[in-house]
Design an enzyme around this catalytic site. Structure first.
Site, PDB file in Angstrom:
ATOM      1  N   GLU A 208       0.840  -1.197   0.000  1.00 34.65           N
ATOM      2  CA  GLU A 208       0.000   0.000   0.000  1.00 34.65           C
ATOM      3  C   GLU A 208       0.873   1.244   0.000  1.00 34.65           C
ATOM      4  O   GLU A 208       1.989   1.239   0.533  1.00 34.65           O
ATOM      5  CB  GLU A 208      -0.895   0.034   1.239  1.00 34.65           C
ATOM      6  CG  GLU A 208      -1.858  -1.130   1.337  1.00 34.65           C
ATOM      7  CD  GLU A 208      -2.686  -1.094   2.610  1.00 34.65           C
ATOM      8  OE1 GLU A 208      -3.584  -1.943   2.739  1.00 34.65           O
ATOM      9  OE2 GLU A 208      -2.421  -0.220   3.472  1.00 34.65           O
ATOM     10  N   LYS A 210       2.268   4.578   1.361  1.00 37.17           N
ATOM     11  CA  LYS A 210       2.418   5.137   2.708  1.00 37.17           C
ATOM     12  C   LYS A 210       2.350   6.649   2.595  1.00 37.17           C
ATOM     13  O   LYS A 210       3.228   7.275   1.996  1.00 37.17           O
ATOM     14  CB  LYS A 210       3.739   4.709   3.343  1.00 37.17           C
ATOM     15  CG  LYS A 210       3.849   5.107   4.804  1.00 37.17           C
ATOM     16  CD  LYS A 210       5.144   4.633   5.421  1.00 37.17           C
ATOM     17  CE  LYS A 210       5.135   4.853   6.925  1.00 37.17           C
ATOM     18  NZ  LYS A 210       4.814   6.233   7.310  1.00 37.17           N
ATOM     19  N   ARG A 215      -2.172  10.535  11.060  1.00 42.42           N
ATOM     20  CA  ARG A 215      -2.955   9.321  11.308  1.00 42.42           C
ATOM     21  C   ARG A 215      -4.241   9.695  12.041  1.00 42.42           C
ATOM     22  O   ARG A 215      -4.219  10.445  13.029  1.00 42.42           O
ATOM     23  CB  ARG A 215      -2.118   8.364  12.153  1.00 42.42           C
ATOM     24  CG  ARG A 215      -2.755   6.974  12.435  1.00 42.42           C
ATOM     25  CD  ARG A 215      -2.364   6.000  11.394  1.00 42.42           C
ATOM     26  NE  ARG A 215      -2.837   4.640  11.685  1.00 42.42           N
ATOM     27  CZ  ARG A 215      -2.070   3.664  12.158  1.00 42.42           C
ATOM     28  NH1 ARG A 215      -0.788   3.890  12.432  1.00 42.42           N
ATOM     29  NH2 ARG A 215      -2.557   2.450  12.333  1.00 42.42           N
ATOM     30  N   ARG A 230      -3.612   9.503  16.530  1.00 42.06           N
ATOM     31  CA  ARG A 230      -2.967   8.248  16.935  1.00 42.06           C
ATOM     32  C   ARG A 230      -2.715   8.205  18.440  1.00 42.06           C
ATOM     33  O   ARG A 230      -2.553   7.127  19.010  1.00 42.06           O
ATOM     34  CB  ARG A 230      -1.667   8.037  16.171  1.00 42.06           C
ATOM     35  CG  ARG A 230      -0.583   9.043  16.454  1.00 42.06           C
ATOM     36  CD  ARG A 230       0.632   8.794  15.586  1.00 42.06           C
ATOM     37  NE  ARG A 230       1.266   7.519  15.907  1.00 42.06           N
ATOM     38  CZ  ARG A 230       2.111   6.881  15.109  1.00 42.06           C
ATOM     39  NH1 ARG A 230       2.395   7.377  13.933  1.00 42.06           N
ATOM     40  NH2 ARG A 230       2.662   5.743  15.479  1.00 42.06           N
ATOM     41  N   GLU A 259      -5.436   8.140   7.183  1.00 42.00           N
ATOM     42  CA  GLU A 259      -4.624   9.358   7.274  1.00 42.00           C
ATOM     43  C   GLU A 259      -5.416  10.511   6.667  1.00 42.00           C
ATOM     44  O   GLU A 259      -6.280  10.302   5.804  1.00 42.00           O
ATOM     45  CB  GLU A 259      -3.316   9.201   6.474  1.00 42.00           C
ATOM     46  CG  GLU A 259      -2.436   8.077   6.914  1.00 42.00           C
ATOM     47  CD  GLU A 259      -1.160   8.552   7.609  1.00 42.00           C
ATOM     48  OE1 GLU A 259      -0.832   9.745   7.482  1.00 42.00           O
ATOM     49  OE2 GLU A 259      -0.516   7.724   8.261  1.00 42.00           O
ATOM     50  N   PHE A 299      -7.284   3.067   5.188  1.00 41.45           N
ATOM     51  CA  PHE A 299      -6.594   1.824   4.817  1.00 41.45           C
ATOM     52  C   PHE A 299      -7.019   0.632   5.650  1.00 41.45           C
ATOM     53  O   PHE A 299      -6.583  -0.486   5.391  1.00 41.45           O
ATOM     54  CB  PHE A 299      -5.071   1.980   4.875  1.00 41.45           C
ATOM     55  CG  PHE A 299      -4.539   2.547   6.170  1.00 41.45           C
ATOM     56  CD1 PHE A 299      -4.504   1.785   7.322  1.00 41.45           C
ATOM     57  CD2 PHE A 299      -4.055   3.844   6.211  1.00 41.45           C
ATOM     58  CE1 PHE A 299      -4.006   2.304   8.506  1.00 41.45           C
ATOM     59  CE2 PHE A 299      -3.552   4.373   7.394  1.00 41.45           C
ATOM     60  CZ  PHE A 299      -3.524   3.600   8.540  1.00 41.45           C
ATOM     61  N   ARG A 377       3.386  -2.857  17.670  1.00 38.68           N
ATOM     62  CA  ARG A 377       4.245  -2.682  16.495  1.00 38.68           C
ATOM     63  C   ARG A 377       4.571  -4.083  15.988  1.00 38.68           C
ATOM     64  O   ARG A 377       5.596  -4.667  16.292  1.00 38.68           O
ATOM     65  CB  ARG A 377       5.510  -1.903  16.862  1.00 38.68           C
ATOM     66  CG  ARG A 377       6.303  -1.443  15.647  1.00 38.68           C
ATOM     67  CD  ARG A 377       7.472  -0.578  16.043  1.00 38.68           C
ATOM     68  NE  ARG A 377       7.072   0.678  16.632  1.00 38.68           N
ATOM     69  CZ  ARG A 377       6.683   1.750  15.957  1.00 38.68           C
ATOM     70  NH1 ARG A 377       6.599   1.695  14.632  1.00 38.68           N
ATOM     71  NH2 ARG A 377       6.347   2.859  16.572  1.00 38.68           N
ATOM     72  N   LYS A 383       7.104  -1.180   6.996  1.00 33.89           N
ATOM     73  CA  LYS A 383       7.160   0.048   6.207  1.00 33.89           C
ATOM     74  C   LYS A 383       8.504   0.126   5.501  1.00 33.89           C
ATOM     75  O   LYS A 383       9.540  -0.241   6.065  1.00 33.89           O
ATOM     76  CB  LYS A 383       6.934   1.283   7.069  1.00 33.89           C
ATOM     77  CG  LYS A 383       7.878   1.440   8.245  1.00 33.89           C
ATOM     78  CD  LYS A 383       7.463   2.607   9.130  1.00 33.89           C
ATOM     79  CE  LYS A 383       8.328   2.676  10.386  1.00 33.89           C
ATOM     80  NZ  LYS A 383       7.911   3.753  11.303  1.00 33.89           N
TER      81      LYS A 383
END
Length: 511
Positions: A208, A210, A215, A230, A259, A299, A377, A383
């Protein structure tokens, strides 16, 4: 609960490498905490202040204060003291904050002072990770760690879960579920150096774009829409266009992850700082909206019409997202079902290149079978983005605090002007190992031209290679720009200051 108890456990957790002992120490601490103290204790152990910003500078922290002979400060005493410091504003604010800080530190023992200075300065490294805190909390109240972890995921805060558990016991966990209107901690990504590396690590995945935006988590319940950052701060009133877009979705109740970005007339994204400034603005929202309209790009879909989707794999969540969200409001993606197929890998690399050409910051790769790990995470999201580096000159360095006491830590970084002078671009203390800290302290003292007790100015001779995520506008620095998330890669003693990167080169990256 006394602050001394927290400081002592913090130190002991840092000193042990045993997971079992860390959990036992934290469990013992939580057993002695009241429901209202627990969120504060947990936040302190994580190295953060609930107030986030206090306005206390390094200079104030560097002034020695005689310690108290014995402990008397309670956790809530300290919390209220920080509330008072954070509330100070207006003329004479700096002096008043200094006075209040002096009062707080004078009531603290030597160990408590060390803990507070490191906490305020953001240098508290005690090893009390959230995973240990979850297990310690579970042990303290006799709950299953997995159930506590799930409650934290959907409750949005370990502190909130701790307050409920210490007040009502394990039965309180049933009250924590994914509800529209109550934000959950976002899932975060790890880093991969390349698309190929990410494909090898993930297997079948989605690639996807970025986006370099802010966020947001959007909750819709009929006509009622709420928007959170976030960090779970509600910003609904600042983003009316996002609320309006959410009301156009093909679902009455939904929780979405995405986002907000701003696009220029050429369709390319506007700089991150412009978006951040717009999101942060609370005044004259309609005028700000007219000058810089924002667009939501989603997303992920976490809940829809009463169905919790967190445990569903990425592929199924995206199918639901595509059903609910119109294509212009969905992130662009490419499914890679067979990463072993060279044609599929080439398509993924080409997709990533096209994302960069369009002005975005990189790509995200997500394992197709992965659930949504709120607040984690996870290794199933990776990423990939290009790393910018510059060779800059060290202009000064600040004396460290906490574990960096006695060493020069925070570096002042400069780029070369046409006349041979240097323009400061910002500071960083990130990326410095203990060995580098020791070396740079000795080397910079050799170049020192002044020391005011807080900052050592040096001859602009030492070149350091710095990685950063981008260049943003900033009126705080002489050329009007600064570096985002700068961190030290290595010193370049093979380069002279005359070979350092120029201000012109930096400005060309500002967009």
């Amino acid at each position: 609960m006394l602050l001394a108890d927290v400081a002592q456990v913090s130190r002991r957790v840092a000193e042990t490498s045993s997971r079992t002992e860390k959990v036992a120490l934290l469990a013992g601490l939580f057993r002695g905490a009241g429901p209202e103290e627990a969120p504060v204790v947990i936040t302190y152990l994580a190295g953060r202040l609930p107030q986030r910003r206090t306005g206390i500078g390094w200079k104030s922290l560097g002034r020695p204060v005689p310690p108290a002979d014995g402990p008397s400060l309670s956790v809530l005493d300290v919390h209220r003291a920080f509330d008072g410091i954070a509330a100070v504003s207006g003329k004479g604010a700096q002096a008043e904050r200094g006075r209040l800080l002096h009062g707080l530190l004078s009531a603290a023992t030597a160990e408590e002072q060390r803990f507070l200075v490191r906490l305020i300065g953001g240098e508290l490294r005690q090893g009390a990770l959230d995973a240990f805190a979850v297990e310690g909390l579970a042990a303290a109240v006799g709950a299953e760690p997995a159930e506590v972890r799930r409650a934290v995921m959907v409750g949005g805060s370990l502190g909130a879960v701790a307050r409920a558990l210490l007040a009502d016991g394990p039965g309180a966990l049933a009250d924590f579920r994914l509800d529209v209107g109550r934000p959950v901690l976002p899932m975060l990504a790890q880093t991969a150096r390349s698309v190929d590396e990410a494909l090898d690590r993930l297997g079948p995945c989605a690639v996807e774009e970025k986006l370099d935006g802010i966020r947001v988590q959007v909750h819709r319940d009929g006509a009622d829409v709420r928007v959170f950052t976030r960090t779970l701060e509600e910003i609904t009133g600042r983003l009316p266009e996002v609320a309006a877009a959410a009301r156009e979705l093909r679902a009455e109740r939904a929780v979405l992850d995405g986002e907000v970005i701003a696009l220029g007339e050429d369709g390319r994204p506007r700089p991150f700082q412009e978006v951040a400034g717009r999101v942060g603005s609370r005044l004259d929202v309609e005028r700000a909206r007219a000058s810089l309209p924002l667009s939501p790009v989603f997303f992920d879909l976490l809940s829809v019409d009463g169905r919790d989707l967190l445990a569903l794999p990425v592929a199924e969540r995206y199918a639901e997202l595509a059903r609910v969200v119109p294509e212009p409001m969905r992130v662009l993606r490419l499914a890679v079902d067979d990463p072993g197929d060279e044609r599929a890998r080439a398509a993924a690399r080409e997709f990533a290149d096209e994302v960069l050409v369009r002005g975005h910051e990189g790509v995200m790769l997500k394992a197709l079978d992965s659930a949504y790990g709120a607040g984690r995470r996870g290794a199933s999201w990776l990423k990939v983005k290009p790393v910018h580096t510059l060779d800059l000159v060290v202009l000064a360095a600040e004396w460290g605090h906490g574990r960096r006491t006695g060493r020069l830590s925070n570096l002042h970084l400069g780029a070369r002007r046409p006349d041979g002078s240097f323009a400061m671009l910002g500071k960083t203390f990130k990326g410095l190992t203990d060995a580098v800290l020791a070396w740079q302290t000795g080397r910079l003292l050799e170049l020192a031209t002044g020391d005011d007790g807080s900052t050592v100015t040096v001859r602009p001779e030492l070149v350091v290679e710095v990685a950063f995520d981008g260049v943003q506008r900033s009126p705080r620095y002489p050329e009007g720009v600064t570096l985002r998330f700068a961190r030290v890669l290595r010193y370049r003693e093979d380069k002279t200051a005359a070979e350092a990167d120029t201000v012109e080169a930096v400005l060309s990256l500002a967009g």
